[in-house]
Design an enzyme around this catalytic site. Structure first.
Site, PDB file in Angstrom:
ATOM      1  N   HIS A  64     -49.314  30.840 -26.123  1.00 59.07           N
ATOM      2  CA  HIS A  64     -49.149  29.465 -26.605  1.00 59.07           C
ATOM      3  C   HIS A  64     -49.353  29.155 -27.817  1.00 59.07           C
ATOM      4  CE1 HIS A  64     -51.598  29.849 -22.300  1.00 59.07           C
ATOM      5  NE2 HIS A  64     -50.183  29.769 -21.930  1.00 59.07           N
ATOM      6  N   TYR A 133     -63.337  30.682 -28.592  1.00 54.87           N
ATOM      7  CA  TYR A 133     -62.478  30.577 -29.882  1.00 54.87           C
ATOM      8  C   TYR A 133     -62.690  29.165 -30.551  1.00 54.87           C
ATOM      9  CZ  TYR A 133     -58.869  28.547 -26.889  1.00 54.87           C
ATOM     10  OH  TYR A 133     -58.330  27.808 -25.930  1.00 54.87           O
TER      11      TYR A 133
END
Length: 230
Positions: A64, A133
């Site tokens: 991604h 994250y």
């Protein structure tokens, strides 16, 4: 004693970060981010969004990236184990289209800093994995991009067979719209009131409905008597 060890590699910008872990038989403690410590290592970006996901074994998320609104990421695994991959998409970079693989787990506590201009993905090796994250730019649906993780040119060794993984890609705007339509259809189908209404208004019943309406108009002495069926 330093709180973090910052390890660079052959691809400029990528950094593996090893936090200092204080533990004993009761558990452990560690810092996962410290603004001043990171700044001293040359990492001065501001993180503006935190994300957290849970994935099952064999799930491959990626690769991604965001086109017009790129994101830098600081990723780590809270629980479980993954192979994490970053692909350099910076066309002016000497390592353009090259990739770096790192094993991240809740045991080794390593973190992986991925700057803007990279595609990112991971495959889950454990039964489940909790993946967390930080991002230095917010998510933008219209800017989504995805690359086939098994692209022959990239030649990434995921150390798993393609047949054994479930690839999860971010949806395009059209796919989002199609999903909304399907969800609406399902909701209508599961609702007894709307289901009855849908069946009544189906093509097979339209003529019957029209006939009944005209009869009602006649009974009410509606002024347009030509509609009445004698």
């Amino acid at each position: 004693m330093a709180k973090f060890e910052f390890i660079k590699n052959e691809i400029e910008g990528l950094v593996v970060i090893k936090p200092t872990v204080f533990g004993d038989d009761r558990g452990f403690f560690m810092e996962t981010f410290h603004k001043e410590e990171f700044a001293a290592a040359g990492i001065t970006r501001e993180f503006v969004q935190d994300n957290h996901s849970k994935s099952s074994k064999g799930v491959l998320r990626g690769l991604h990236f965001q086109k017009e609104f790129p994101q830098g990421k600081l990723v780590r695994v809270v629980k479980g184990s993954v192979f994490d991959v970053a692909v350099d998409l910076r066309k002016d970079s000497p390592t353009y289209k090259q990739h770096y693989i790192i094993h991240l787990s809740g045991e080794n506590q390593k973190q992986f800093l991925i700057p803007r201009g990279f595609a990112h993905g991971f495959v889950v090796l454990s039964e489940t994995a909790l993946f967390s994250y930080k991002c230095d730019n917010v998510y933008n649906k219209e800017s989504e991009g995805a690359i086939n993780p098994f692209d022959e040119e990239l030649n990434i060794n995921w150390e798993v067979n393609k047949e054994d993984v479930e690839i999860i890609e971010q949806k395009t705007e059209k796919q989002h719209e199609e999903q909304i339509v399907e969800n609406s259809k399902e909701e209508l189908t599961n609702n007894s009131y709307y289901k009855t209404l849908y069946n009544v208004l189906s093509k097979d019943n339209l003529i019957k409905v029209f006939y009944v309406l005209k009869q009602i108009l006649c009974l009410l002495n509606f002024r347009y008597k030509t509609l009445c069926i004698k």
